[in-house]
Motif scaffolding. Structure first.
Motif, PDB file in Angstrom:
ATOM      1  N   LEU A 261      -1.694  -5.103   0.439  1.00  0.00           N
ATOM      2  CA  LEU A 261      -1.087  -4.388   1.563  1.00  0.00           C
ATOM      3  C   LEU A 261      -2.156  -3.571   2.290  1.00  0.00           C
ATOM      4  CD1 LEU A 261       1.906  -4.216   2.488  1.00  0.00           C
ATOM      5  CD2 LEU A 261       2.004  -1.989   1.370  1.00  0.00           C
ATOM      6  N   ASP A 263      -4.115  -0.791   4.497  1.00  0.00           N
ATOM      7  CA  ASP A 263      -3.905   0.662   4.541  1.00  0.00           C
ATOM      8  C   ASP A 263      -3.077   1.077   5.759  1.00  0.00           C
ATOM      9  OD1 ASP A 263      -5.319   1.013   2.200  1.00  0.00           O
ATOM     10  OD2 ASP A 263      -7.206   1.519   3.203  1.00  0.00           O
ATOM     11  N   ARG A 266       0.560   0.267   5.072  1.00  0.00           N
ATOM     12  CA  ARG A 266       1.103   1.210   4.085  1.00  0.00           C
ATOM     13  C   ARG A 266       1.361   2.582   4.718  1.00  0.00           C
ATOM     14  NH1 ARG A 266       1.064   0.963  -1.495  1.00  0.00           N
ATOM     15  NH2 ARG A 266      -0.390  -0.795  -1.490  1.00  0.00           N
ATOM     16  N   HIS A 270       5.055   4.597   5.298  1.00  0.00           N
ATOM     17  CA  HIS A 270       5.207   5.764   4.427  1.00  0.00           C
ATOM     18  C   HIS A 270       6.442   6.591   4.816  1.00  0.00           C
ATOM     19  CE1 HIS A 270       4.123   9.056   1.785  1.00  0.00           C
ATOM     20  NE2 HIS A 270       4.254   9.889   2.798  1.00  0.00           N
ATOM     21  N   LEU A 292       5.144  -0.981  -5.487  1.00  0.00           N
ATOM     22  CA  LEU A 292       5.463  -0.887  -4.061  1.00  0.00           C
ATOM     23  C   LEU A 292       6.757  -0.125  -3.857  1.00  0.00           C
ATOM     24  CD1 LEU A 292       4.719  -4.524  -2.784  1.00  0.00           C
ATOM     25  CD2 LEU A 292       3.170  -2.558  -2.864  1.00  0.00           C
ATOM     26  N   GLU A 296       8.058  -1.196   1.473  1.00  0.00           N
ATOM     27  CA  GLU A 296       6.873  -2.043   1.366  1.00  0.00           C
ATOM     28  C   GLU A 296       7.231  -3.427   0.826  1.00  0.00           C
ATOM     29  OE1 GLU A 296       3.552   1.506   0.606  1.00  0.00           O
ATOM     30  OE2 GLU A 296       4.389   0.388  -1.081  1.00  0.00           O
TER      31      GLU A 296
END
Length: 463
Positions: A261, A263, A266, A270, A292, A296
């Motif tokens: 995944l 950055d 991700r 968030h 995850l 995600e």
């Protein structure tokens, strides 16, 4: 008229019953596309419902037959203010899944709009008649608010076979490449991340449907006479499936697992919650890829699902070892997955685990797409949407489901922005499909704001 006055006029259109009237009329069209060869009603919806609405705004409209006989017709409508101006392409579909009339709650009819509080029931209210009706109305009000001049050109593409897998769409767009030439796609389909969170997504996961079968012999044999010496295809297939996905839903085929995944993905995901609506199912926290978050797993990872399976006669079991067993499976995948090699990858994996007798048949495939998060259109759209909704907007790198976005992103080379006006518990494709009134009302204003802001040409990344 100012931008604020435009948003007020769209609220008035909704509150005064204008949107209800338009949607009621469109829901009444029984535009099912997944129940056999395309019928005349699919063309009728375009000719009698969509063409008049677009012609009223100055669009030139052409309805064309599908190059694939399995699919319904297409409408391409163009409004050219000046050939030197940039062009926005928008997309929708007027077909729906089968009505399933006998399964709707008492008092509901899939072909009649019924309003009960926030819920507007009817087939297509969420997918996609309600959504493209929002876009049509928002564009018409914006055109009026700007004195009949948008400051850009608009092309509208409507298909009538999306629920049948969009047969012919890619070929049609290739043939019509010049007519569909544009700088940007803004379209609406799919759900928001939740009902109370305006959402922008930039593509979709891809999907491959495939069938696995073990055929051991031509007929069943008595389980008492032959049990213990004849291989049972249902047992063999069950163990083959277990080598693809473990008991907690983790994908075990290394070649079909996605890249790590990124950055930026991700970070974008968030804090986004999954299944926080009152009608959403309770998720299983331990299911799927460990490490995850639920969002995600949905948006940034690959999942292999068994959609249906069968062997013997479940309706009336008999004392016999079945002749064969079949499982209908699906891989949902993100960008970077070698999905075109799925059959080869599965074949090698099954053979390596001792299952050369399992036959593989691919039945459908659609690629994954995702506009880079740092594309300038993303920040522009988020700013515009937040200004209209007066609250933050959730950004999804891609939808968890699948859409024919590859036709636009890859085939036509466009940056793609999707603004959904539905929500996860809308009963899309099921009995009691519905649209939420407050989501539709807000969607009108969000789309009006986007169409208005596109006319403010300074600073927009058209090239």
């Amino acid at each position: 008229m100012t931008r604020a006055q435009l948003l007020q006029s769209l609220a008035g259109y909704f509150d005064g019953g204008g949107f209800e009237s338009d949607l009621d009329r469109r829901v009444a069209w029984r535009t099912e596309s997944d129940a056999g060869p395309p019928g005349e009603v699919l063309a009728g919806y375009l000719h009698e419902e969509m063409v008049p609405a677009l012609a009223r705004m100055g669009f030139s409209c052409e309805v064309s037959a599908n190059p694939d006989p399995r699919g319904g017709p297409f409408l391409v409508a163009r409004r050219v203010e000046d050939p030197s101006l940039p062009t926005v392409l928008t997309y929708g579909h007027g077909d729906v899944v089968n009505g399933q009339s006998t399964q709707w709650r008492e008092g509901l009819d899939p072909w009649r709009l019924r309003i009960e509080g926030q819920r507007w029931y009817g087939r297509g209210t969420a997918d996609n008649k309600g959504q493209h009706s929002i876009n049509l109305a928002a564009l018409e009000h914006t055109l009026r608010a700007r004195g009949g001049r948008l400051g850009y050109n608009v092309t509208w593409l409507l298909e009538m076979g999306e629920e049948a897998g969009s047969p012919g769409l890619a070929e049609f767009c290739t043939r019509q490449r010049e007519a569909l030439r544009a700088n940007l796609l803004i379209a609406c389909d799919g759900p928001r991340v939740s009902a109370d969170r305006p959402t922008l997504f930039l593509g979709s996961r891809g999907g491959v449907n495939f069938q696995l079968q073990v055929k051991s012999r031509d007929r069943a044999y008595h389980s008492g006479n032959w049990g213990g010496v004849l291989a049972n295809p249902a047992i063999v297939l069950s163990h083959a499936l277990a080598c693809l996905v473990d008991a907690k839903g983790r994908l075990l085929v290394e070649g079909l697992r996605p890249p790590p995944l990124p950055d930026d993905i991700r970070q974008a995901l968030h804090g986004i919650q999954v299944a926080d609506g009152e009608d959403d199912p309770e998720i299983d926290p331990a299911w799927g890829e460990p490490g995850l978050t639920p969002i995600e797993k949905l948006v940034g990872w690959n999942t292999l699902e068994i959609l249906a399976m069968g062997s013997g006669s479940p309706q009336r079991p008999i004392n016999a070892i079945p002749a064969s067993a079949t499982a209908f499976c699906q891989l949902r995948f993100v960008v970077g997955t070698p999905w075109q090699d799925l059959e080869k990858i599965l074949r090698a994996h099954l053979d390596a685990h001792g299952f050369p007798m399992v036959q593989i048949e691919l039945t459908f495939g659609a690629r994954a797409t995702r506009l880079p998060l740092d594309n300038p259109w993303v920040a522009w759209a988020l700013t515009s949407m937040a200004a209209s909704a007066q609250r933050p907007v959730t950004l999804l790198p891609n939808l968890a489901g699948s859409l024919p976005n590859d036709v636009f992103a890859d085939g036509l080379g466009l940056p793609t922005l999707w603004v959904p006006h539905s929500y996860p518990a809308c009963a899309q494709h099921a009995p009691n499909e519905h649209l939420l009134a407050d989501v539709a009302r807000e969607g009108l204003q969000i789309m009006g704001g986007l169409y208005w802001d596109l006319g403010e040409a300074r600073g927009l990344p058209w090239h």
